[in-house]
Scaffold this motif. Structure first.
Motif, mmCIF file in Angstrom:
data_model
loop_
_atom_site.group_PDB
_atom_site.id
_atom_site.type_symbol
_atom_site.label_atom_id
_atom_site.label_comp_id
_atom_site.label_asym_id
_atom_site.label_seq_id
_atom_site.Cartn_x
_atom_site.Cartn_y
_atom_site.Cartn_z
ATOM 1 N N GLU A 6 54.745 28.442 15.101
ATOM 2 C CA GLU A 6 55.603 28.616 15.688
ATOM 3 C C GLU A 6 55.034 28.179 17.747
ATOM 4 O O GLU A 6 55.663 27.167 17.809
ATOM 5 C CB GLU A 6 56.474 29.351 15.135
ATOM 6 N N THR A 7 54.807 29.494 17.646
ATOM 7 C CA THR A 7 54.643 29.253 19.363
ATOM 8 C C THR A 7 53.340 27.751 19.456
ATOM 9 O O THR A 7 53.981 27.058 20.854
ATOM 10 C CB THR A 7 53.659 30.187 19.878
ATOM 11 N N GLY A 8 52.319 27.160 18.992
ATOM 12 C CA GLY A 8 51.400 26.182 18.927
ATOM 13 C C GLY A 8 52.058 25.435 18.915
ATOM 14 O O GLY A 8 51.803 24.195 19.672
ATOM 15 N N GLY A 9 53.034 25.311 17.821
ATOM 16 C CA GLY A 9 53.844 23.706 18.137
ATOM 17 C C GLY A 9 54.515 23.738 18.746
ATOM 18 O O GLY A 9 54.965 22.405 19.589
ATOM 19 N N LYS A 10 55.447 24.178 18.909
ATOM 20 C CA LYS A 10 55.955 24.271 21.142
ATOM 21 C C LYS A 10 55.406 23.890 22.129
ATOM 22 O O LYS A 10 56.186 23.210 23.088
ATOM 23 C CB LYS A 10 57.442 25.344 20.870
ATOM 24 N N LEU A 11 54.365 24.624 22.229
ATOM 25 C CA LEU A 11 53.560 24.709 22.991
ATOM 26 C C LEU A 11 52.871 23.800 23.039
ATOM 27 O O LEU A 11 53.121 22.330 24.338
ATOM 28 C CB LEU A 11 52.198 25.837 23.276
ATOM 29 N N SER A 12 52.574 22.263 21.994
ATOM 30 C CA SER A 12 51.674 21.375 21.375
ATOM 31 C C SER A 12 53.129 20.151 22.230
ATOM 32 O O SER A 12 52.706 19.296 23.018
ATOM 33 C CB SER A 12 51.142 21.414 20.559
ATOM 34 N N GLU A 13 54.258 20.373 21.731
ATOM 35 C CA GLU A 13 55.144 19.540 22.326
ATOM 36 C C GLU A 13 55.319 20.146 23.318
ATOM 37 O O GLU A 13 55.710 18.511 24.076
ATOM 38 C CB GLU A 13 56.481 20.156 22.295
ATOM 39 N N LEU A 14 54.973 20.993 24.366
ATOM 40 C CA LEU A 14 55.546 20.738 25.987
ATOM 41 C C LEU A 14 53.990 19.397 26.742
ATOM 42 O O LEU A 14 54.636 19.407 26.932
ATOM 43 C CB LEU A 14 55.225 22.285 26.353
ATOM 44 N N ILE A 15 53.161 20.431 25.852
ATOM 45 C CA ILE A 15 51.851 19.389 26.348
ATOM 46 C C ILE A 15 52.069 18.222 26.431
ATOM 47 O O ILE A 15 51.617 17.749 27.879
ATOM 48 C CB ILE A 15 50.960 19.819 26.265
ATOM 49 N N LYS A 16 52.586 17.773 25.663
ATOM 50 C CA LYS A 16 52.565 15.982 24.750
ATOM 51 C C LYS A 16 54.115 15.726 26.184
ATOM 52 O O LYS A 16 53.241 14.488 26.270
ATOM 53 C CB LYS A 16 53.154 15.758 23.201
ATOM 54 N N LYS A 17 54.955 16.382 26.813
ATOM 55 C CA LYS A 17 55.712 15.968 26.876
ATOM 56 C C LYS A 17 55.058 15.414 28.400
ATOM 57 O O LYS A 17 55.727 14.112 29.036
ATOM 58 C CB LYS A 17 56.635 16.559 27.251
ATOM 59 N N ALA A 18 54.304 16.570 28.652
ATOM 60 C CA ALA A 18 53.570 16.469 30.435
ATOM 61 C C ALA A 18 52.907 14.948 30.109
ATOM 62 O O ALA A 18 52.759 14.679 31.157
ATOM 63 C CB ALA A 18 53.241 17.085 30.618
ATOM 64 N N ILE A 19 51.741 15.211 29.417
ATOM 65 C CA ILE A 19 50.587 13.932 29.522
ATOM 66 C C ILE A 19 51.929 12.626 29.035
ATOM 67 O O ILE A 19 50.742 11.773 29.694
ATOM 68 C CB ILE A 19 50.353 14.702 28.064
ATOM 69 N N ASP A 20 52.420 12.617 28.018
ATOM 70 C CA ASP A 20 53.190 11.463 28.306
ATOM 71 C C ASP A 20 53.723 10.886 29.618
ATOM 72 O O ASP A 20 54.143 9.873 29.937
ATOM 73 C CB ASP A 20 54.947 11.172 27.166
ATOM 74 N N ASP A 21 54.379 11.748 30.574
ATOM 75 C CA ASP A 21 55.302 11.762 31.355
ATOM 76 C C ASP A 21 53.973 11.373 32.779
ATOM 77 O O ASP A 21 54.211 10.722 34.058
ATOM 78 C CB ASP A 21 56.373 13.081 31.715
ATOM 79 N N GLU A 28 58.807 23.585 33.848
ATOM 80 C CA GLU A 28 57.851 23.262 32.588
ATOM 81 C C GLU A 28 56.293 24.512 32.595
ATOM 82 O O GLU A 28 56.041 24.540 31.946
ATOM 83 C CB GLU A 28 57.650 21.415 32.689
ATOM 84 N N TYR A 29 55.989 24.287 33.388
ATOM 85 C CA TYR A 29 55.188 24.394 33.811
ATOM 86 C C TYR A 29 54.595 26.161 33.481
ATOM 87 O O TYR A 29 53.829 26.660 32.459
ATOM 88 C CB TYR A 29 54.294 24.838 35.123
ATOM 89 N N GLU A 30 56.107 26.824 33.712
ATOM 90 C CA GLU A 30 55.690 27.981 33.919
ATOM 91 C C GLU A 30 56.646 28.620 32.543
ATOM 92 O O GLU A 30 56.623 29.365 31.263
ATOM 93 C CB GLU A 30 57.138 28.932 35.121
ATOM 94 N N ARG A 31 57.269 27.516 31.933
ATOM 95 C CA ARG A 31 57.891 27.491 30.408
ATOM 96 C C ARG A 31 56.826 27.759 29.764
ATOM 97 O O ARG A 31 56.464 28.020 29.082
ATOM 98 C CB ARG A 31 58.711 26.209 30.487
ATOM 99 N N ILE A 32 55.972 26.882 29.769
ATOM 100 C CA ILE A 32 54.873 26.832 28.967
ATOM 101 C C ILE A 32 53.870 28.211 29.040
ATOM 102 O O ILE A 32 53.459 28.341 28.248
ATOM 103 C CB ILE A 32 53.730 25.782 29.901
ATOM 104 N N LEU A 33 53.474 28.597 29.905
ATOM 105 C CA LEU A 33 52.941 29.329 30.357
ATOM 106 C C LEU A 33 53.411 31.590 29.990
ATOM 107 O O LEU A 33 53.182 31.708 29.183
ATOM 108 C CB LEU A 33 52.890 29.943 31.641
ATOM 109 N N ALA A 34 55.273 30.874 30.012
ATOM 110 C CA ALA A 34 55.714 32.062 29.455
ATOM 111 C C ALA A 34 55.885 31.745 27.793
ATOM 112 O O ALA A 34 55.720 33.368 27.100
ATOM 113 C CB ALA A 34 57.479 31.810 30.150
ATOM 114 N N LEU A 35 55.901 30.815 27.301
ATOM 115 C CA LEU A 35 55.889 30.346 25.691
ATOM 116 C C LEU A 35 53.973 30.889 24.934
ATOM 117 O O LEU A 35 54.646 31.686 23.848
ATOM 118 C CB LEU A 35 55.637 29.111 25.028
ATOM 119 N N ALA A 36 53.098 30.449 26.041
ATOM 120 C CA ALA A 36 51.935 30.806 25.241
ATOM 121 C C ALA A 36 52.184 32.663 25.223
ATOM 122 O O ALA A 36 51.427 32.887 24.125
ATOM 123 C CB ALA A 36 51.223 30.656 26.182
#
Length: 67
Positions: A6-21, A28-36
């Motif tokens: 679940e965490t990996g999936g959400k992390l992947s979504e956040l990173i994919k958004k950054a890649i797309d943008d 967003e960076y802090e959110r990614i680190l906190a989620l991990a």
């Protein structure tokens, strides 16, 4: 406690958004680190995703922006 997948999936979504943008805000960076780190363990999948993100930040594929 979250399941690793679940965490990996959400992390992947956040990173994919950054890649797309092609951008990653400080928030967003802090959110990614906190989620991990949410479950207290950064597993193999999470490490791989974070490494991919760091590589893209390092080579300029993704730009850090304020916010």
């Amino acid at each position: 406690m979250r399941a690793s997948g679940e965490t990996g999936g959400k992390l992947s979504e956040l990173i994919k958004k950054a890649i797309d943008d092609h951008e990653l805000s400080n928030t967003e960076y802090e959110r990614i680190l906190a989620l991990a780190d949410a479950d207290g363990v950064i597993d193999r999948q999470e490490r791989g995703l974070l490494a991919q993100l760091q590589d893209m930040l390092s080579d300029g594929s993704i730009k850090r922006i304020p916010g």
